[in-house]
Design a protein around this motif. Structure first.
Motif, PDB file in Angstrom:
ATOM      1  N   ASP A 113       0.843  -1.180   0.000  1.00 49.79           N
ATOM      2  CA  ASP A 113       0.000   0.000   0.000  1.00 49.79           C
ATOM      3  C   ASP A 113       0.891   1.247   0.000  1.00 49.79           C
ATOM      4  N   GLU A 114       0.750   2.077  -1.029  1.00 52.22           N
ATOM      5  CA  GLU A 114       1.628   3.236  -1.205  1.00 52.22           C
ATOM      6  C   GLU A 114       1.497   4.255  -0.079  1.00 52.22           C
ATOM      7  N   ASP A 115       0.295   4.459   0.445  1.00 56.52           N
ATOM      8  CA  ASP A 115       0.121   5.413   1.555  1.00 56.52           C
ATOM      9  C   ASP A 115       0.869   4.948   2.794  1.00 56.52           C
ATOM     10  N   THR A 116       0.758   3.665   3.105  1.00 59.28           N
ATOM     11  CA  THR A 116       1.454   3.115   4.263  1.00 59.28           C
ATOM     12  C   THR A 116       2.962   3.217   4.070  1.00 59.28           C
ATOM     13  N   ARG A 117       3.434   2.833   2.902  1.00 59.00           N
ATOM     14  CA  ARG A 117       4.876   2.893   2.615  1.00 59.00           C
ATOM     15  C   ARG A 117       5.397   4.321   2.733  1.00 59.00           C
ATOM     16  N   TYR A 118       4.637   5.259   2.190  1.00 57.53           N
ATOM     17  CA  TYR A 118       5.046   6.660   2.250  1.00 57.53           C
ATOM     18  C   TYR A 118       5.195   7.115   3.704  1.00 57.53           C
ATOM     19  N   LEU A 119       4.195   6.808   4.542  1.00 65.08           N
ATOM     20  CA  LEU A 119       4.242   7.228   5.940  1.00 65.08           C
ATOM     21  C   LEU A 119       5.396   6.574   6.689  1.00 65.08           C
ATOM     22  N   VAL A 120       5.612   5.285   6.462  1.00 62.67           N
ATOM     23  CA  VAL A 120       6.710   4.582   7.132  1.00 62.67           C
ATOM     24  C   VAL A 120       8.041   5.222   6.760  1.00 62.67           C
ATOM     25  N   LEU A 121       8.253   5.473   5.481  1.00 66.02           N
ATOM     26  CA  LEU A 121       9.528   6.037   5.033  1.00 66.02           C
ATOM     27  C   LEU A 121       9.691   7.484   5.484  1.00 66.02           C
ATOM     28  N   LEU A 122       8.605   8.241   5.550  1.00 66.74           N
ATOM     29  CA  LEU A 122       8.662   9.616   6.052  1.00 66.74           C
ATOM     30  C   LEU A 122       9.055   9.632   7.525  1.00 66.74           C
ATOM     31  N   VAL A 123       8.369   8.825   8.326  1.00 64.17           N
ATOM     32  CA  VAL A 123       8.660   8.761   9.758  1.00 64.17           C
ATOM     33  C   VAL A 123      10.091   8.297   9.985  1.00 64.17           C
ATOM     34  N   LEU A 124      10.491   7.260   9.288  1.00 67.86           N
ATOM     35  CA  LEU A 124      11.855   6.743   9.417  1.00 67.86           C
ATOM     36  C   LEU A 124      12.876   7.826   9.087  1.00 67.86           C
ATOM     37  N   SER A 125      12.674   8.522   7.991  1.00 65.17           N
ATOM     38  CA  SER A 125      13.611   9.569   7.573  1.00 65.17           C
ATOM     39  C   SER A 125      13.710  10.680   8.613  1.00 65.17           C
ATOM     40  N   GLU A 126      12.586  11.106   9.133  1.00 67.14           N
ATOM     41  CA  GLU A 126      12.588  12.170  10.134  1.00 67.14           C
ATOM     42  C   GLU A 126      13.302  11.734  11.415  1.00 67.14           C
ATOM     43  N   LEU A 127      12.995  10.532  11.899  1.00 64.89           N
ATOM     44  CA  LEU A 127      13.616  10.064  13.133  1.00 64.89           C
ATOM     45  C   LEU A 127      15.114   9.856  12.962  1.00 64.89           C
ATOM     46  N   PHE A 128      15.511   9.270  11.840  1.00 74.23           N
ATOM     47  CA  PHE A 128      16.931   9.025  11.577  1.00 74.23           C
ATOM     48  C   PHE A 128      17.684  10.348  11.457  1.00 74.23           C
ATOM     49  N   THR A 129      17.120  11.285  10.720  1.00 74.16           N
ATOM     50  CA  THR A 129      17.764  12.592  10.543  1.00 74.16           C
ATOM     51  C   THR A 129      17.892  13.317  11.872  1.00 74.16           C
ATOM     52  N   ASN A 130      16.849  13.275  12.693  1.00 76.31           N
ATOM     53  CA  ASN A 130      16.928  13.896  14.024  1.00 76.31           C
ATOM     54  C   ASN A 130      18.029  13.268  14.863  1.00 76.31           C
ATOM     55  N   ALA A 131      18.158  11.949  14.805  1.00 71.92           N
ATOM     56  CA  ALA A 131      19.196  11.264  15.579  1.00 71.92           C
ATOM     57  C   ALA A 131      20.581  11.725  15.141  1.00 71.92           C
ATOM     58  N   ILE A 132      20.762  11.918  13.855  1.00 75.05           N
ATOM     59  CA  ILE A 132      22.055  12.384  13.344  1.00 75.05           C
ATOM     60  C   ILE A 132      22.325  13.815  13.800  1.00 75.05           C
ATOM     61  N   GLN A 133      21.342  14.668  13.664  1.00 77.28           N
ATOM     62  CA  GLN A 133      21.525  16.089  13.950  1.00 77.28           C
ATOM     63  C   GLN A 133      21.661  16.412  15.427  1.00 77.28           C
TER      64      GLN A 133
END
Length: 135
Positions: A30-50
């Motif tokens: 499901d594209e909506d689910t995939r989009y949300l998972v990847l968005l959340v993952l990207s935000e959390l990972f980026t925050n951890a780096i920063q």
């Protein structure tokens, strides 16, 4: 699935690519689910780096019932704990956790014994997604 990656910006797309493959293996198309998972993952990972002085970031993603749980753990090194901000329109940064909150059914954070921080979010599976475990 558990991923341990260097705390570098170039690791974010690598993490997304690996999680896309995991989603394929779980038959979550499901594209909506995939989009949300990847968005959340990207935000959390980026925050951890920063916001961490650590050199590694650990990502965990798991499936339970009708949710995908995403956890990102950094090794700490800073006294701050992630918190949601409400930046003004002219500000370029500070919306990550707000996006996570809007894209997930729940989220939270905890300080770990290693002085690191884990931020997690639960993304609901879409109604049309099969709930069985992939072979």
């Amino acid at each position: 699935m558990v991923l341990r990656l260097p705390a570098l910006k170039r690791a974010v797309p690598v993490c997304r690519s690996l999680v896309r493959s995991w989603l394929d293996g779980q038959r979550i198309h499901d594209e909506d689910t995939r989009y949300l998972v990847l968005l959340v993952l990207s935000e959390l990972f980026t925050n951890a780096i920063q916001h961490s002085a650590g050199t590694r970031v650990t990502c965990r993603i798991s499936r339970a019932e009708n949710l995908l749980r995403i956890e990102v753990h950094d090794r700490g090194g800073t006294p701050s704990v992630p918190r949601m901000r409400h930046p003004g329109q002219g500000q370029e940064h500070g919306r990550g956790l707000e996006l996570v909150a809007k894209s997930s059914s729940q989220w939270g954070r905890r300080v770990e014994a290693d002085s690191g921080c884990t931020v997690w979010a639960a993304v609901p599976l879409a109604a049309g997604v099969r709930h069985g475990v992939a072979p």
